[in-house]
Scaffold this motif. Structure first.
Motif, mmCIF file in Angstrom:
data_model
loop_
_atom_site.group_PDB
_atom_site.id
_atom_site.type_symbol
_atom_site.label_atom_id
_atom_site.label_comp_id
_atom_site.label_asym_id
_atom_site.label_seq_id
_atom_site.Cartn_x
_atom_site.Cartn_y
_atom_site.Cartn_z
ATOM 1 N N TYR A 21 -7.226 3.701 -3.412
ATOM 2 C CA TYR A 21 -6.638 4.712 -2.511
ATOM 3 C C TYR A 21 -5.052 4.838 -2.480
ATOM 4 O O TYR A 21 -4.651 5.557 -1.961
ATOM 5 C CB TYR A 21 -6.934 4.151 -0.961
ATOM 6 C CG TYR A 21 -8.258 4.136 -0.677
ATOM 7 C CD1 TYR A 21 -9.077 5.098 -0.474
ATOM 8 C CD2 TYR A 21 -8.874 2.643 -0.412
ATOM 9 C CE1 TYR A 21 -10.687 5.011 -0.102
ATOM 10 C CE2 TYR A 21 -10.177 2.878 -0.230
ATOM 11 C CZ TYR A 21 -10.992 3.710 -0.190
ATOM 12 O OH TYR A 21 -12.348 3.892 -0.005
ATOM 13 N N CYS A 22 -4.415 4.318 -3.417
ATOM 14 C CA CYS A 22 -3.019 4.397 -3.618
ATOM 15 C C CYS A 22 -2.377 4.973 -4.831
ATOM 16 O O CYS A 22 -1.401 4.405 -5.337
ATOM 17 C CB CYS A 22 -1.997 2.927 -3.368
ATOM 18 S SG CYS A 22 -2.755 2.324 -1.687
ATOM 19 N N TYR A 23 -3.113 6.031 -5.431
ATOM 20 C CA TYR A 23 -2.998 6.619 -6.638
ATOM 21 C C TYR A 23 -1.469 7.063 -6.473
ATOM 22 O O TYR A 23 -0.927 7.521 -5.642
ATOM 23 C CB TYR A 23 -3.807 7.629 -7.238
ATOM 24 C CG TYR A 23 -3.207 8.469 -8.182
ATOM 25 C CD1 TYR A 23 -3.877 7.845 -9.548
ATOM 26 C CD2 TYR A 23 -2.396 9.434 -8.394
ATOM 27 C CE1 TYR A 23 -3.535 8.474 -10.780
ATOM 28 C CE2 TYR A 23 -2.226 10.291 -9.580
ATOM 29 C CZ TYR A 23 -2.701 9.667 -10.616
ATOM 30 O OH TYR A 23 -2.342 10.160 -11.717
ATOM 31 N N PRO A 24 -0.379 6.905 -7.509
ATOM 32 C CA PRO A 24 -0.699 6.380 -8.803
ATOM 33 C C PRO A 24 -0.543 4.664 -8.961
ATOM 34 O O PRO A 24 -0.586 4.331 -10.048
ATOM 35 C CB PRO A 24 0.717 6.838 -9.535
ATOM 36 C CG PRO A 24 1.797 7.035 -8.596
ATOM 37 C CD PRO A 24 0.899 7.172 -7.133
ATOM 38 N N ARG A 25 -0.639 4.132 -8.019
ATOM 39 C CA ARG A 25 -0.513 2.539 -8.285
ATOM 40 C C ARG A 25 -1.873 2.050 -8.474
ATOM 41 O O ARG A 25 -2.858 2.995 -8.135
ATOM 42 C CB ARG A 25 -0.283 1.967 -6.759
ATOM 43 C CG ARG A 25 1.259 2.276 -6.554
ATOM 44 C CD ARG A 25 1.930 1.702 -5.267
ATOM 45 N NE ARG A 25 1.899 0.263 -5.555
ATOM 46 C CZ ARG A 25 2.584 -0.553 -4.756
ATOM 47 N NH1 ARG A 25 2.746 -0.319 -3.515
ATOM 48 N NH2 ARG A 25 2.804 -2.043 -4.936
ATOM 49 N N THR A 26 -2.065 0.900 -9.056
ATOM 50 C CA THR A 26 -3.311 0.475 -9.454
ATOM 51 C C THR A 26 -3.292 -1.151 -9.077
ATOM 52 O O THR A 26 -2.426 -1.837 -8.904
ATOM 53 C CB THR A 26 -3.427 0.518 -10.865
ATOM 54 O OG1 THR A 26 -2.436 -0.434 -11.642
ATOM 55 C CG2 THR A 26 -3.553 1.893 -11.595
ATOM 56 N N GLN B 252 -5.402 -0.850 -3.319
ATOM 57 C CA GLN B 252 -4.465 -0.213 -4.197
ATOM 58 C C GLN B 252 -5.178 0.684 -5.250
ATOM 59 O O GLN B 252 -4.720 1.730 -5.692
ATOM 60 C CB GLN B 252 -3.317 -1.220 -4.915
ATOM 61 C CG GLN B 252 -2.222 -1.690 -3.959
ATOM 62 C CD GLN B 252 -1.532 -2.551 -4.694
ATOM 63 O OE1 GLN B 252 -1.839 -3.256 -5.833
ATOM 64 N NE2 GLN B 252 -0.117 -2.662 -4.522
ATOM 65 N N GLU B 253 -6.203 -0.012 -5.688
ATOM 66 C CA GLU B 253 -6.818 0.612 -7.002
ATOM 67 C C GLU B 253 -7.512 1.867 -6.469
ATOM 68 O O GLU B 253 -7.670 2.818 -7.223
ATOM 69 C CB GLU B 253 -7.816 -0.221 -7.560
ATOM 70 C CG GLU B 253 -8.717 0.124 -8.670
ATOM 71 C CD GLU B 253 -7.952 0.525 -9.965
ATOM 72 O OE1 GLU B 253 -8.026 1.489 -10.958
ATOM 73 O OE2 GLU B 253 -6.849 -0.308 -10.043
ATOM 74 N N LEU C 158 0.979 -1.132 -0.001
ATOM 75 C CA LEU C 158 0.045 0.060 0.094
ATOM 76 C C LEU C 158 0.728 1.300 -0.081
ATOM 77 O O LEU C 158 0.516 2.350 0.132
ATOM 78 C CB LEU C 158 -1.068 -0.088 1.197
ATOM 79 C CG LEU C 158 -1.954 -1.247 1.142
ATOM 80 C CD1 LEU C 158 -2.818 -1.055 2.278
ATOM 81 C CD2 LEU C 158 -2.886 -1.102 -0.085
ATOM 82 N N LEU C 159 2.144 1.129 -0.169
ATOM 83 C CA LEU C 159 2.877 2.555 -0.411
ATOM 84 C C LEU C 159 2.490 2.892 -1.626
ATOM 85 O O LEU C 159 2.414 2.542 -2.672
ATOM 86 C CB LEU C 159 4.287 1.965 -0.644
ATOM 87 C CG LEU C 159 5.089 1.560 0.656
ATOM 88 C CD1 LEU C 159 6.605 1.115 0.222
ATOM 89 C CD2 LEU C 159 5.185 2.557 1.786
ATOM 90 N N ARG C 160 2.452 4.438 -1.658
ATOM 91 C CA ARG C 160 1.727 5.144 -2.590
ATOM 92 C C ARG C 160 2.868 5.076 -3.751
ATOM 93 O O ARG C 160 2.670 4.988 -4.951
ATOM 94 C CB ARG C 160 1.437 6.613 -2.337
ATOM 95 C CG ARG C 160 0.380 6.508 -1.590
ATOM 96 C CD ARG C 160 -0.105 7.907 -1.227
ATOM 97 N NE ARG C 160 -1.386 7.996 -0.498
ATOM 98 C CZ ARG C 160 -2.722 8.353 -1.121
ATOM 99 N NH1 ARG C 160 -2.756 8.668 -2.262
ATOM 100 N NH2 ARG C 160 -3.775 8.221 -0.293
ATOM 101 N N GLU C 161 4.113 5.580 -3.693
ATOM 102 C CA GLU C 161 5.081 5.462 -4.441
ATOM 103 C C GLU C 161 6.418 4.812 -3.904
ATOM 104 O O GLU C 161 7.148 5.356 -3.369
ATOM 105 C CB GLU C 161 5.474 6.748 -4.774
ATOM 106 C CG GLU C 161 4.188 7.631 -5.518
ATOM 107 C CD GLU C 161 4.747 8.953 -5.925
ATOM 108 O OE1 GLU C 161 5.722 9.294 -6.631
ATOM 109 O OE2 GLU C 161 3.736 9.711 -6.131
#
Length: 127
Positions: A90-95, A87-88, A24-27
């Motif tokens: 709440y974790c933008y830019p991750r999908t 992830q889809e 769940l790390l964003r980047e």
């Protein structure tokens, strides 16, 4: 009593927390080797480890082995899917990725199969 049971699963809780944190790390600032589909291999290994730790921690439970294994497999598969949904959303830019979830499921099943084979071998050797 419940507290002791929770403490007995400290390794499982640690692995679940680590998987959730890394997933769940964003980047994430991680440079992966240039191996094709390395992220899928990592997913498989994480969930293989999760199943092994859950099975190890739950050995002391007084449940039928097949029921316990089924619960662990279902939990692990749902957990992998839940992480992908988070992830889809709440974790933008991750999908979220269906192939990641499929790799999670494959890791769960391989981990379970390896556990069953390894545990039977261990029991025969100790008998």
């Amino acid at each position: 009593m419940l507290w002791r049971k929770i403490i007995g699963y400290w390794k499982s809780i640690l692995v679940i927390g680590a998987i959730a944190y890394v997933s769940l790390l964003r980047e994430p600032n991680v440079i992966l080797p240039s191996i094709p589909r390395i992220d899928k291999w990592i997913h498989m290994l994480m969930y293989l480890l999760l199943v092994w730790i859950l099975l190890w921690d739950s050995k002391k439970e007084n449940l039928n082995a097949w029921i316990l294994r089924t619960i662990i497999v279902i939990f692990s598969i749902i957990f992998g899917g839940f992480i992908e949904i988070l992830q889809e959303r709440y974790c933008y830019p991750r999908t979220g990725d269906w192939l990641d979830w499929l790799a999670d499921c494959i890791g769960v099943l391989i981990g379970l199969l390896m556990w069953i084979i390894g545990y039977k071998w261990y029991e025969r050797r100790m008998a």
